[in-house]
Design an enzyme around this catalytic site. Structure first.
Site, mmCIF file in Angstrom:
data_model
loop_
_atom_site.group_PDB
_atom_site.id
_atom_site.type_symbol
_atom_site.label_atom_id
_atom_site.label_comp_id
_atom_site.label_asym_id
_atom_site.label_seq_id
_atom_site.Cartn_x
_atom_site.Cartn_y
_atom_site.Cartn_z
ATOM 1 N N TRP A 182 20.482 38.334 51.349
ATOM 2 C CA TRP A 182 20.731 39.313 52.229
ATOM 3 C C TRP A 182 19.727 40.512 52.097
ATOM 4 C CZ3 TRP A 182 24.700 37.992 48.970
ATOM 5 C CH2 TRP A 182 25.103 39.089 47.711
HETATM 6 S S1 SF4 Z 1 18.553 40.059 44.718
HETATM 7 FE FE1 SF4 Z 1 16.917 39.104 45.520
HETATM 8 S S2 SF4 Z 1 17.652 37.059 46.030
HETATM 9 FE FE2 SF4 Z 1 19.368 38.021 45.612
HETATM 10 S S3 SF4 Z 1 20.235 38.887 47.610
HETATM 11 FE FE3 SF4 Z 1 19.014 40.358 46.842
HETATM 12 S S4 SF4 Z 1 16.959 39.920 47.586
HETATM 13 FE FE4 SF4 Z 1 18.088 38.126 47.722
#
Ligand code: SF4
Ligand code: SF4
Length: 108
Positions: free
Chosen positions: A48
């Protein structure tokens, strides 16, 4: 857009007991490829775009690409964490670069 890991920059967080991007992802989406020892997002449709992994990566190996509605390639956002601030580098589709710095809440 899901994170994109630069395999040349990712060192697999060798010094950590668990890769930092893996530790911080609230969706448990980041993991290491067991063969290459490089990180990747194992389910991009579940990401997300919180960018926590992008911000915490000590190698600056994770890029956030902007969606085609906002810029498509080569547009991207690159964060750089400082002691008391975060600096975002924004590169638009024409290669124009702008930087924005903000104080973080971790300031002493
Ligand atoms: S940490 Fe990185 S992979 Fe996990 S939801 Fe957030 S942007 Fe997406
Ligand atoms: S935090 Fe960065 S260097 Fe560490 S495993 Fe993830 S992408 Fe690689």
């Amino acid at each position: 857009m899901p994170p994109k890991v630069n395999k040349d920059k990712c060192d697999g967080c060798k010094a950590e007991h668990e890769p930092l991007c893996e530790q911080i992802c609230p969706g448990d989406l980041m993991t290491l490829n067991p063969e290459t020892k490089k990180a990747y997002c194992r389910s991009t449709r579940d990401c997300w775009d919180c960018m926590s992994c992008t911000k915490i990566c000590p190698q600056g190996a994770i890029e956030t690409r902007l969606s085609y509605q906002l810029g498509y390639y080569p547009a991207k956002l690159i964060p750089m964490m400082g002691t008391n601030k975060i600096t975002w580098t924004c590169i638009d589709i024409n290669g124009n670069v702008e930087r924005f710095s903000f104080k973080t809440r971790n300031e002493d």
